[in-house]
Design a protein around this motif. Structure first.
Motif, short mmCIF file in Angstrom:
data_model
loop_
_atom_site.label_atom_id
_atom_site.label_comp_id
_atom_site.label_asym_id
_atom_site.label_seq_id
_atom_site.Cartn_x
_atom_site.Cartn_y
_atom_site.Cartn_z
N GLN A 11 6.67 -137.20 63.67
CA GLN A 11 7.56 -136.83 62.57
C GLN A 11 7.76 -135.32 62.47
O GLN A 11 8.55 -134.86 61.63
N GLY A 12 7.05 -134.57 63.28
CA GLY A 12 7.24 -133.12 63.34
C GLY A 12 6.80 -132.37 62.09
O GLY A 12 7.34 -131.30 61.80
N ILE A 13 5.82 -132.88 61.38
CA ILE A 13 5.34 -132.16 60.19
C ILE A 13 4.22 -131.20 60.60
O ILE A 13 3.58 -131.37 61.63
N ALA A 14 3.97 -130.21 59.76
CA ALA A 14 2.89 -129.27 60.02
C ALA A 14 1.57 -129.92 59.62
O ALA A 14 1.45 -130.47 58.52
N ALA A 140 3.26 -133.18 49.88
CA ALA A 140 4.66 -133.62 49.89
C ALA A 140 5.02 -134.26 51.23
O ALA A 140 5.77 -135.25 51.28
N ASP A 141 4.48 -133.72 52.32
CA ASP A 141 4.73 -134.32 53.64
C ASP A 141 4.07 -135.68 53.75
O ASP A 141 4.64 -136.63 54.29
N LEU A 142 2.85 -135.79 53.22
CA LEU A 142 2.15 -137.08 53.22
C LEU A 142 2.97 -138.11 52.44
O LEU A 142 3.20 -139.22 52.93
N ALA A 143 3.46 -137.72 51.28
CA ALA A 143 4.26 -138.64 50.46
C ALA A 143 5.54 -139.05 51.19
O ALA A 143 5.92 -140.22 51.17
#
Length: 156
Positions: A11-14, A140-143
């Motif tokens: 998903q390309g999140i940090a 917020a990324d987890l959500a």
């Protein structure tokens, strides 16, 4: 690579992965992670699977230094009653062993609620899918990855 790390990567999140030597004698996996990583326990979150109204499973993500309020969790998840799911159902549904259940990369996508206490930190730590392995990411990324909501679900 665990399914949790794979999902974050895809998903390309940090995110940052943290390893520590798990002690099999440890009673609280989350507290152990906080201690061994030298992180505030309020910033390390545990993943609990609950059964709603005796039928469906859901996930609650909350700080390791808090207790899950079944009443608040049920309300946040739109149910009348919540109780802890049995270990066999948890492992079958998530694909993870107890003490290593990650909210990310579960075999079945379950409704998920994240304690609103997560929003006070720039990043939080959750299990990366194995004992001794944590993934640090923005709440917020987890959500977003889980299509989860934030709600007050814990009590001390």
């Amino acid at each position: 690579m665990t399914p949790a790390i794979e999902l974050a990567k895809q998903q390309g999140i940090a995110y940052t992965v943290h390893h520590y030597q798990h002690d099999p004698a440890s009673v609280s996996y989350g507290q152990e992670a906080a201690e061994k990583l030298a992180v505030n326990p309020a910033q390390v979150f545990k993943t609990l699977v609950v059964q709603l109204d005796g039928k469906h499973l859901a996930v609650a993500v909350l700080p390791v230094n808090q207790q899950l309020s079944m009443k608040l969790a049920a309300k946040a998840l739109g149910a009348k009653k919540a109780e802890m799911a049995n270990a066999t159902d948890v492992m079958r549904s998530t694909g993870y062993v107890l003490g290593g259940v990650s909210p990310l990369g579960q075999k079945k996508v379950l409704p998920t609620i994240i304690d609103s206490l997560a929003m006070q930190f720039s990043t939080i730590y959750v299990s990366a899918g194995k004992r001794g392995l944590e993934i640090e990411l923005a709440a917020a990324d987890l959500a977003a990855l889980l299509q989860a909501e934030f709600a007050a679900i814990s009590q001390q």
